[in-house]
Design a protein around this motif. Structure first.
Motif, short mmCIF file in Angstrom:
data_model
loop_
_atom_site.label_atom_id
_atom_site.label_comp_id
_atom_site.label_asym_id
_atom_site.label_seq_id
_atom_site.Cartn_x
_atom_site.Cartn_y
_atom_site.Cartn_z
N ILE A 30 -7.46 6.03 -2.73
CA ILE A 30 -8.53 5.85 -3.71
C ILE A 30 -9.58 4.86 -3.20
O ILE A 30 -10.77 5.05 -3.40
CB ILE A 30 -7.99 5.45 -5.10
N LYS A 80 -1.75 4.54 5.59
CA LYS A 80 -2.10 3.43 4.70
C LYS A 80 -3.56 3.04 4.88
O LYS A 80 -4.18 3.34 5.90
CB LYS A 80 -1.19 2.23 4.98
N CYS A 106 0.83 -1.22 0.00
CA CYS A 106 0.00 0.00 0.00
C CYS A 106 0.87 1.26 0.00
O CYS A 106 1.81 1.38 0.78
CB CYS A 106 -0.92 0.00 1.23
N CYS A 160 -6.89 0.39 -7.21
CA CYS A 160 -5.63 0.48 -6.45
C CYS A 160 -4.45 0.45 -7.42
O CYS A 160 -4.28 -0.54 -8.14
CB CYS A 160 -5.53 -0.65 -5.43
N ASP A 168 -2.56 6.06 -1.31
CA ASP A 168 -3.16 7.09 -2.18
C ASP A 168 -4.64 7.33 -1.88
O ASP A 168 -5.22 8.27 -2.39
CB ASP A 168 -2.92 6.78 -3.65
#
Length: 63
Positions: A17, A33, A12, A53, A15
């Motif tokens: 998303i 994370k 991870c 991802c 980001d």
């Protein structure tokens, strides 16, 4: 049908998303994370997050 959601913490990149696409399943931890909050029955949402991802850190397993 329920799905176990896992995030590989070594992969991870944080980001976020997944948390933005599926906030009922993912949250961002203090470590920056993503972490699964619960197992889910909403496969569409969790699968969309997994596919989005950028590093493929999310896995889904039928339970």
């Amino acid at each position: 049908m329920a799905w176990k959601v896992s995030v590989d913490q070594d992969t991870c990149i944080g980001d976020a998303i997944c948390a933005s696409l599926c906030p009922d399943v993912f949250e961002m931890g203090d470590d920056g994370k993503a972490h699964p909050i619960v197992d889910t029955t909403d496969l569409d949402c969790a699968q969309e997050a997994a596919e989005a991802c950028p590093v493929g850190a999310i896995t889904l397993e039928e339970i």
